[in-house]
Scaffold this motif. Structure first.
Motif, mmCIF file in Angstrom:
data_model
loop_
_atom_site.group_PDB
_atom_site.id
_atom_site.type_symbol
_atom_site.label_atom_id
_atom_site.label_comp_id
_atom_site.label_asym_id
_atom_site.label_seq_id
_atom_site.Cartn_x
_atom_site.Cartn_y
_atom_site.Cartn_z
ATOM 1 N N GLY A 18 0.831 -1.198 0.000
ATOM 2 C CA GLY A 18 0.000 0.000 0.000
ATOM 3 C C GLY A 18 0.862 1.244 0.000
ATOM 4 O O GLY A 18 2.059 1.202 -0.300
ATOM 5 N N ASN A 19 0.262 2.386 0.368
ATOM 6 C CA ASN A 19 0.969 3.660 0.302
ATOM 7 C C ASN A 19 2.202 3.699 1.200
ATOM 8 O O ASN A 19 3.279 4.137 0.783
ATOM 9 C CB ASN A 19 0.031 4.812 0.669
ATOM 10 C CG ASN A 19 -0.980 5.104 -0.422
ATOM 11 O OD1 ASN A 19 -0.777 4.754 -1.576
ATOM 12 N ND2 ASN A 19 -2.074 5.735 -0.053
ATOM 13 N N THR A 129 2.645 9.173 7.469
ATOM 14 C CA THR A 129 2.444 9.267 6.027
ATOM 15 C C THR A 129 3.369 10.254 5.319
ATOM 16 O O THR A 129 3.629 10.064 4.119
ATOM 17 C CB THR A 129 0.982 9.627 5.696
ATOM 18 O OG1 THR A 129 0.614 10.817 6.410
ATOM 19 C CG2 THR A 129 0.048 8.491 6.067
ATOM 20 N N PRO A 130 3.916 11.316 5.973
ATOM 21 C CA PRO A 130 4.866 12.161 5.247
ATOM 22 C C PRO A 130 6.127 11.432 4.783
ATOM 23 O O PRO A 130 6.950 12.020 4.082
ATOM 24 C CB PRO A 130 5.201 13.262 6.271
ATOM 25 C CG PRO A 130 3.951 13.389 7.080
ATOM 26 C CD PRO A 130 3.483 11.967 7.231
ATOM 27 N N MET A 131 6.263 10.163 5.154
ATOM 28 C CA MET A 131 7.339 9.358 4.581
ATOM 29 C C MET A 131 7.205 9.323 3.059
ATOM 30 O O MET A 131 8.184 9.124 2.336
ATOM 31 C CB MET A 131 7.302 7.945 5.161
ATOM 32 C CG MET A 131 8.524 7.115 4.848
ATOM 33 S SD MET A 131 8.494 5.513 5.682
ATOM 34 C CE MET A 131 8.747 5.994 7.389
ATOM 35 N N LEU A 132 5.978 9.527 2.568
ATOM 36 C CA LEU A 132 5.741 9.539 1.133
ATOM 37 C C LEU A 132 6.518 10.654 0.433
ATOM 38 O O LEU A 132 6.781 10.589 -0.773
ATOM 39 C CB LEU A 132 4.243 9.698 0.847
ATOM 40 C CG LEU A 132 3.355 8.512 1.245
ATOM 41 C CD1 LEU A 132 1.897 8.933 1.271
ATOM 42 C CD2 LEU A 132 3.551 7.348 0.295
ATOM 43 N N VAL A 133 6.885 11.694 1.189
ATOM 44 C CA VAL A 133 7.662 12.795 0.610
ATOM 45 C C VAL A 133 9.021 12.925 1.289
ATOM 46 O O VAL A 133 9.640 13.989 1.286
ATOM 47 C CB VAL A 133 6.879 14.130 0.688
ATOM 48 C CG1 VAL A 133 5.671 14.091 -0.210
ATOM 49 C CG2 VAL A 133 6.472 14.468 2.122
ATOM 50 N N PRO A 183 -0.270 14.059 11.493
ATOM 51 C CA PRO A 183 -0.299 14.832 10.247
ATOM 52 C C PRO A 183 -1.686 15.406 9.952
ATOM 53 O O PRO A 183 -1.795 16.525 9.441
ATOM 54 C CB PRO A 183 0.124 13.808 9.188
ATOM 55 C CG PRO A 183 1.064 12.904 9.929
ATOM 56 C CD PRO A 183 0.424 12.750 11.290
ATOM 57 N N ALA A 184 -2.728 14.653 10.323
ATOM 58 C CA ALA A 184 -4.088 15.164 10.094
ATOM 59 C C ALA A 184 -4.358 16.411 10.921
ATOM 60 O O ALA A 184 -5.076 17.319 10.475
ATOM 61 C CB ALA A 184 -5.120 14.086 10.415
#
Length: 277
Positions: A18-19, A129-133, A183-184
């Motif tokens: 997944g993401n 989730t900021p691991m995505l960037v 993050p939210a």
């Protein structure tokens, strides 16, 4: 239970792409931490594996193949999927000295070993989730079956793609409120500022770059200055000025208390998810 072991073929294996797993895999590849051919991926949706297979990762035919081939086995599934995932791996042969790595929120290491029916090493990671960037923040813990050297090796690699803090497992559910869900909160604060700007006639096109740069700058001030946050707040707050008026409004509306209550609610829900397992 099947106690067969085999030599490791890959360092990292991912069950679920997944993401978050995709961000981890891309980070490991992009930083040169692990060669693509030292990563194995499996997902019931094979299209999720294709981009990494195109870069040289090995696409497994089953989750069991990942277990038999990899030193670190990422269980990259949702908490509600974990029981079924583990049931399918209970009799799978494991690579020699295999360690499972869970990125599922609220799933204890003891639950994983119990469902697998094995005294096996488990590392639990709470990523963001900021691991995505490339701006991830991860809390890590391990059970007693993970040798110290293996944990150090794992953390060293993870630090190439994320800020990492190693902590006791008792803090992993509460820490979701600090880095996993937070993050939210930040997005909501930015949205509230954008809405406040719009109410004063400032367009999103003008306000958003200013707000984002200000948020990034404030973070860097905290990180680099070494000053207590209360001191940084005072340095922006001239007597009788505009900032003090804004801060007084925050205090009147219970902003700080509201954030604390939101964090507690996050932890309560994390504990509920653990209990529901």
């Amino acid at each position: 239970m099947n106690n067969e072991t085999a030599a490791c073929r890959c360092k990292y294996g991912f069950i679920g792409v997944g993401n978050m797993a995709s961000a981890l895999i891309a980070g490991l590849m992009d930083t040169g931490t692990v060669r693509p051919d030292n990563i194995m991926v499996f997902d019931i949706d094979g299209t999720r594996c294709a981009p990494f297979a195109d870069r040289g990762a090995l696409a497994a035919e089953s989750a069991a193949q990942v277990c038999a081939s990899c030193a670190y086995i990422y269980l990259a599934v949702k908490p509600y999927q974990m029981r079924d995932c583990l049931a399918g791996l209970k009799d799978a042969p494991l690579a020699e000295e295999a360690v499972f790595v869970s990125i599922a929120a609220s799933v204890p290491t003891d639950f994983i070993t119990a469902q697998l029916g094995r005294d096996v090493g488990v590392i639990r990671v709470m990523p963001s989730t900021p691991m995505l960037v490339g701006k991830g923040a991860s809390a890590v813990t391990a059970n007693r079956f993970v040798p110290a050297g293996r944990l150090e090796d794992f953390v060293a690699d993870l630090k190439r793609v994320s800020v990492v803090e190693v902590t006791d497992e008792s803090l992993l559910n509460p820490i979701i409120s600090v880095n996993g869900s937070s993050p939210a909160y930040c997005y909501l604060f930015i949205k509230a500022m954008l809405d406040g700007a719009a109410a004063q006639g400032i367009s999103t096109e003008i306000a958003q770059p200013l707000i984002l740069q200000t948020v990034e700058g404030a973070v860097e001030m905290v990180r680099r200055s070494g000053k207590p946050i209360d001191t940084l707040i005072r340095e922006v707050s001239s007597p009788g000025g505009t900032t003090l008026a804004a801060l007084a409004s925050f205090e009147k509306s219970g902003f700080v208390q509201s954030v604390a209550e939101a964090m507690r609610a996050c932890t309560v829900r994390a504990d509920e998810i653990t209990a529901e397992l």
